[in-house]
Design an enzyme around this catalytic site. Structure first.
Site, PDB file in Angstrom:
ATOM      1  N   ARG A   5       0.456  14.422  12.723  1.00 26.67           N
ATOM      2  CA  ARG A   5       0.944  13.964  11.276  1.00 26.67           C
ATOM      3  C   ARG A   5       1.103  15.400  10.685  1.00 26.67           C
ATOM      4  O   ARG A   5       0.785  15.650   9.750  1.00 26.67           O
ATOM      5  CB  ARG A   5      -0.085  13.454  10.492  1.00 26.67           C
ATOM      6  CG  ARG A   5      -0.777  12.132  11.221  1.00 26.67           C
ATOM      7  CD  ARG A   5       0.160  11.031  11.387  1.00 26.67           C
ATOM      8  NE  ARG A   5       0.988  10.289  10.188  1.00 26.67           N
ATOM      9  CZ  ARG A   5       0.092   9.310   9.576  1.00 26.67           C
ATOM     10  NH1 ARG A   5      -1.021   8.843  10.067  1.00 26.67           N
ATOM     11  NH2 ARG A   5       0.669   8.867   8.510  1.00 26.67           N
ATOM     12  N   LYS A   9       0.931  -1.121  -0.011  1.00 19.09           N
ATOM     13  CA  LYS A   9      -0.060   0.046   0.006  1.00 19.09           C
ATOM     14  C   LYS A   9       0.926   1.270   0.041  1.00 19.09           C
ATOM     15  O   LYS A   9       0.707   2.147  -0.928  1.00 19.09           O
ATOM     16  CB  LYS A   9      -0.658  -0.017   0.944  1.00 19.09           C
ATOM     17  CG  LYS A   9      -1.430   1.353   1.544  1.00 19.09           C
ATOM     18  CD  LYS A   9      -2.609   1.444   2.865  1.00 19.09           C
ATOM     19  CE  LYS A   9      -1.957   1.503   3.928  1.00 19.09           C
ATOM     20  NZ  LYS A   9      -1.623   3.195   4.165  1.00 19.09           N
ATOM     21  N   ASN A  10       2.008   1.236   0.705  1.00 21.36           N
ATOM     22  CA  ASN A  10       2.593   2.657   1.194  1.00 21.36           C
ATOM     23  C   ASN A  10       3.620   2.706  -0.058  1.00 21.36           C
ATOM     24  O   ASN A  10       4.432   3.708  -0.154  1.00 21.36           O
ATOM     25  CB  ASN A  10       3.311   2.644   2.373  1.00 21.36           C
ATOM     26  CG  ASN A  10       2.304   2.644   3.540  1.00 21.36           C
ATOM     27  OD1 ASN A  10       1.085   3.187   3.270  1.00 21.36           O
ATOM     28  ND2 ASN A  10       2.628   2.426   4.682  1.00 21.36           N
ATOM     29  N   CYS A  54      -4.757  12.363  11.860  1.00 15.53           N
ATOM     30  CA  CYS A  54      -5.758  11.188  11.883  1.00 15.53           C
ATOM     31  C   CYS A  54      -5.637  10.596  13.394  1.00 15.53           C
ATOM     32  O   CYS A  54      -5.276  11.175  14.308  1.00 15.53           O
ATOM     33  CB  CYS A  54      -5.174  10.318  10.898  1.00 15.53           C
ATOM     34  SG  CYS A  54      -3.534   9.515  11.201  1.00 15.53           S
ATOM     35  N   ASP A  91       4.102   0.240  12.282  1.00 16.44           N
ATOM     36  CA  ASP A  91       2.804  -0.249  11.691  1.00 16.44           C
ATOM     37  C   ASP A  91       2.371  -1.591  12.024  1.00 16.44           C
ATOM     38  O   ASP A  91       1.583  -2.301  11.488  1.00 16.44           O
ATOM     39  CB  ASP A  91       2.988  -0.157   9.693  1.00 16.44           C
ATOM     40  CG  ASP A  91       2.923   1.246   9.520  1.00 16.44           C
ATOM     41  OD1 ASP A  91       3.048   1.516   8.365  1.00 16.44           O
ATOM     42  OD2 ASP A  91       2.501   2.152  10.468  1.00 16.44           O
ATOM     43  N   ARG A 103      -9.319   0.361   4.153  1.00 18.73           N
ATOM     44  CA  ARG A 103      -8.148   1.137   3.591  1.00 18.73           C
ATOM     45  C   ARG A 103      -6.907   0.641   3.279  1.00 18.73           C
ATOM     46  O   ARG A 103      -6.289   0.890   2.223  1.00 18.73           O
ATOM     47  CB  ARG A 103      -7.840   2.632   4.609  1.00 18.73           C
ATOM     48  CG  ARG A 103      -8.965   3.554   4.601  1.00 18.73           C
ATOM     49  CD  ARG A 103      -8.676   4.283   5.545  1.00 18.73           C
ATOM     50  NE  ARG A 103      -7.240   4.818   5.299  1.00 18.73           N
ATOM     51  CZ  ARG A 103      -6.120   5.141   5.992  1.00 18.73           C
ATOM     52  NH1 ARG A 103      -6.531   5.397   7.274  1.00 18.73           N
ATOM     53  NH2 ARG A 103      -5.079   5.475   5.645  1.00 18.73           N
TER      54      ARG A 103
HETATM   55  C1  EPZ Z   1       4.513   6.726   6.467  1.00 20.94           C
HETATM   56  O1  EPZ Z   1       3.597   7.919   6.981  1.00 20.94           O
HETATM   57  C2  EPZ Z   1       3.419   5.705   6.383  1.00 20.94           C
HETATM   58  N1  EPZ Z   1       2.447   6.220   5.359  1.00 20.94           N
HETATM   59  C3  EPZ Z   1       2.681   5.248   7.662  1.00 20.94           C
HETATM   60  O2  EPZ Z   1       2.197   4.140   7.180  1.00 20.94           O
HETATM   61  C4  EPZ Z   1       3.908   4.942   8.484  1.00 20.94           C
HETATM   62  O3  EPZ Z   1       3.208   4.408   9.841  1.00 20.94           O
HETATM   63  C5  EPZ Z   1       5.023   6.055   8.595  1.00 20.94           C
HETATM   64  O4  EPZ Z   1       5.507   6.148   7.311  1.00 20.94           O
HETATM   65  C6  EPZ Z   1       6.217   5.615   9.586  1.00 20.94           C
HETATM   66  O5  EPZ Z   1       6.868   4.356   8.993  1.00 20.94           O
HETATM   67  C7  EPZ Z   1       2.507   6.138   4.175  1.00 20.94           C
HETATM   68  O6  EPZ Z   1       3.686   5.941   3.835  1.00 20.94           O
HETATM   69  C8  EPZ Z   1       1.347   6.397   3.145  1.00 20.94           C
HETATM   70  P1  EPZ Z   1       6.686   9.772   8.888  1.00 20.94           P
HETATM   71  P2  EPZ Z   1       4.432   9.104   7.256  1.00 20.94           P
HETATM   72  O7  EPZ Z   1       6.602  11.262   8.008  1.00 20.94           O
HETATM   73  O8  EPZ Z   1       5.043   9.474   5.993  1.00 20.94           O
HETATM   74  C9  EPZ Z   1       6.988  13.176  12.373  1.00 20.94           C
HETATM   75  C10 EPZ Z   1       0.183   2.952   7.582  1.00 20.94           C
HETATM   76  O9  EPZ Z   1      -0.654   2.403   8.572  1.00 20.94           O
HETATM   77  N2  EPZ Z   1       6.958  14.105  11.160  1.00 20.94           N
HETATM   78  O10 EPZ Z   1       7.738   9.044   8.607  1.00 20.94           O
HETATM   79  O11 EPZ Z   1       3.214  10.332   7.384  1.00 20.94           O
HETATM   80  C11 EPZ Z   1       5.636  12.692  12.556  1.00 20.94           C
HETATM   81  O12 EPZ Z   1       4.886  13.313  13.340  1.00 20.94           O
HETATM   82  C12 EPZ Z   1       0.632   4.170   7.826  1.00 20.94           C
HETATM   83  O13 EPZ Z   1       0.024   2.079   6.807  1.00 20.94           O
HETATM   84  C13 EPZ Z   1       6.983  15.502  11.581  1.00 20.94           C
HETATM   85  O14 EPZ Z   1       7.240  15.891  12.508  1.00 20.94           O
HETATM   86  O15 EPZ Z   1       5.370   9.010   8.412  1.00 20.94           O
HETATM   87  C14 EPZ Z   1       5.754  10.971  12.993  1.00 20.94           C
HETATM   88  O16 EPZ Z   1       6.001  11.336  14.510  1.00 20.94           O
HETATM   89  C15 EPZ Z   1       0.189   4.820   9.232  1.00 20.94           C
HETATM   90  N3  EPZ Z   1       7.163  16.383  10.557  1.00 20.94           N
HETATM   91  C16 EPZ Z   1       7.234  10.772  12.458  1.00 20.94           C
HETATM   92  O17 EPZ Z   1       7.807  12.055  12.025  1.00 20.94           O
HETATM   93  C17 EPZ Z   1       6.882  15.888   9.067  1.00 20.94           C
HETATM   94  O18 EPZ Z   1       6.952  16.865   8.513  1.00 20.94           O
HETATM   95  C18 EPZ Z   1       7.289   9.675  11.707  1.00 20.94           C
HETATM   96  O19 EPZ Z   1       6.470  10.108  10.462  1.00 20.94           O
HETATM   97  C19 EPZ Z   1       6.916  14.513   8.813  1.00 20.94           C
HETATM   98  C20 EPZ Z   1       6.634  13.787   9.738  1.00 20.94           C
END
Ligand code: EPZ
Length: 441
Positions: A119, A20-21, A114, A307, A399
């Site tokens: 996020r 998915k991702n 969410c 995840d 989803r």
């Molecule tokens: C991706 O989300 C995945 N989604 C998530 O999968 C997954 O849990 C996550 O990466 C971590 O592996 C997709 O790929 C579509 P991050 P993403 O940016 O990119 C902070 C699922 O269940 N952060 O790595 O949103 C954020 O708050 C979903 O399939 C900032 O502070 O995750 C978090 O604490 C859920 N500022 C941490 O980084 C930013 O600009 C990790 O988030 C971006 C992120």
């Protein structure tokens, strides 16, 4: 809602769908291409459909046949992603990088938070500004554009405060068509980041170091067509490994990439489960007699994936001893604890830690799914519980999992999706004896 009759062993082989991702971000990446692209092994998920709607709203032509998706982004109508679609799918924010670097302008509504956390997208925004874009956030929309007659983004060195998957992907895509060289430091190393990099390289992008914490992108004037198969979904695979473990069933999973599951396999082995690599892309799970407690701390890849945290917690509720689960990535990703406790688990939350005391059994109960992976955890707990579990909030499940109940039914699980509320008597209806013709392939 889903009705699950627990304690039925599983057996056989399950097919793992495309990731998915990967699918979501690679669909956005196709916007970089002024030619037609073909993406294979695309899972049938609500989120993928929604991403398709976003691309169509931008003027992109899509044609889906089976797990093949043809994307024609030769003519992007405009640069505004519609709010009502973006608000339903956070991942649609991924279009900002490709739109900006291709058109010189992008207007994408801020993705809401969410269930699992705020996020934020500050790292995406700061990175695009570092690449020379002007970015204003007004009325809930991120408006990024090249000012002062700039024709292209300018390559630069970017350090990410946290190895954000999304920010790494946004900036890597934006840099593919920028002027000069971009270096992303403290980059995310997830397999889906590597998959995106390989997709962009297949279109002619110059990217080195994906999968390490430093990615180097040399801008090129344009990208060409490609036909690209995405990787299998490591989180779906991990979810099925836990399904086998929690029901003490021997299962075969294919296709998988074992290297993408090192942390999960290692933890399953420490609980007492055997995982055999039967072929380069096939795993066999052999459950243990006794499953013991294990401590989990979620970390960016290659650490234990956030995840998989909820699903693994379901397994640990029935393991002997006390396990401590620490969620370090998201501030609100322990909401499945209350629902698992309704099923007889013994879990206490302290800050971002969950202390799981193993219990001899779980009992079926009506539970509510709060987010995608929590819903998977509740399905897993229902497979192991005494009696019937009913799960509401299935839109979360749909989803992120392609035909989860069909795949579980095929493995021998007793579960069914019902649209109507159960009868008022509250009697537990007998498990459905699915005639084989009903068992989905
Ligand atoms: C991706 O989300 C995945 N989604 C998530 O999968 C997954 O849990 C996550 O990466 C971590 O592996 C997709 O790929 C579509 P991050 P993403 O940016 O990119 C902070 C699922 O269940 N952060 O790595 O949103 C954020 O708050 C979903 O399939 C900032 O502070 O995750 C978090 O604490 C859920 N500022 C941490 O980084 C930013 O600009 C990790 O988030 C971006 C992120």
């Amino acid at each position: 809602m889903l009705q699950i009759w627990g304690k039925h062993p599983l057996h056989g082989q399950v097919k793992i769908s495309g990731a998915k991702n990967s699918a979501l971000v690679i669909m956005a990446g196709a916007l970089l291409c002024t030619d037609e692209c073909r993406i294979r092994n695309v899972p049938s998920l609500v989120d993928v459909t929604r991403m398709g709607e976003i691309l169509s709203a931008l003027g992109v032509k899509l044609h889906r046949h089976g797990d093949v998706l043809d994307i024609d982004a030769r003519h992007i109508g405009h640069s505004q992603a519609p709010y009502e679609l973006v608000s339903q799918l956070r991942a649609s924010f991924f279009v900002i990088g490709p739109l900006l670097t291709r058109l010189g302008v992008a207007r994408v509504p801020l993705p809401g938070g969410c269930a699992i956390g705020a996020r934020p997208v500050d790292l995406h925004v700061r990175g695009l500004q570092a690449l020379g874009a002007d970015v204003q956030i007004e009325h809930g929309t991120v408006h990024a554009y090249l000012a002062g007659g700039k024709r292209r983004l300018q390559g630069t060195r970017i350090y990410l405060d946290v190895p954000s998957v999304g920010a790494t992907e946004t900036l890597m895509m934006a840099a593919t068509l920028a002027e000069g060289e971009t270096i992303i430091e403290n980059a995310a190393q997830e397999p889906e980041v590597v998959d995106l990099a390989n997709f962009c390289r297949a279109m002619g992008a110059k990217i080195r170091g994906a999968g390490t914490n430093t990615i180097v992108i040399s801008g090129v004037p344009s990208l060409h067509s490609t036909d690209y198969p995405i990787i299998p979904d490591r989180i779906e695979a991990g979810t099925f490994l836990v399904a086998g473990a929690i029901t003490r069933s021997e299962l075969i999973l294919a296709p998988v990439i074992p290297d993408h599951l090192t942390a999960v396999i290692s933890k399953l082995q420490s609980v007492g489960i055997e995982i055999l690599t039967e072929a380069p892309n096939r795993l066999r799970l052999v459950p243990g007699q006794h499953h013991v407690a294990a401590d989990i701390k979620t970390l960016p890849y290659p650490g234990f994936p956030t995840d998989m945290q909820a699903q693994f917690m379901a397994l640990l509720t029935l393991s002997e001893g006390n396990s401590v689960i620490t969620e370090t990535l998201f501030e609100n990703r322990l909401r499945h604890v209350a629902e698992l406790n309704r099923m007889g688990a013994d879990i206490r939350v302290k800050g971002n830690h969950a202390i799981v005391r193993g219990v001899p059994m779980l009992s079926g109960a009506p539970v509510l799914a709060t987010d995608l992976r929590a819903s998977a955890a509740l399905v897993l707990a229902g497979l192991a519980a005494e009696g019937m579990t009913t799960i509401r909030g299935l839109h979360h499940l749909d989803r992120g999992y392609e035909n989860l109940e069909g795949k579980l039914q095929q493995l021998g699980a007793k579960l069914q999706r019902v649209d109507v509320e159960p009868d008022a008597t509250g009697e537990t209806p007998p498990p459905p004896d699915q005639p084989s013709s009903l068992v989905s392939q």
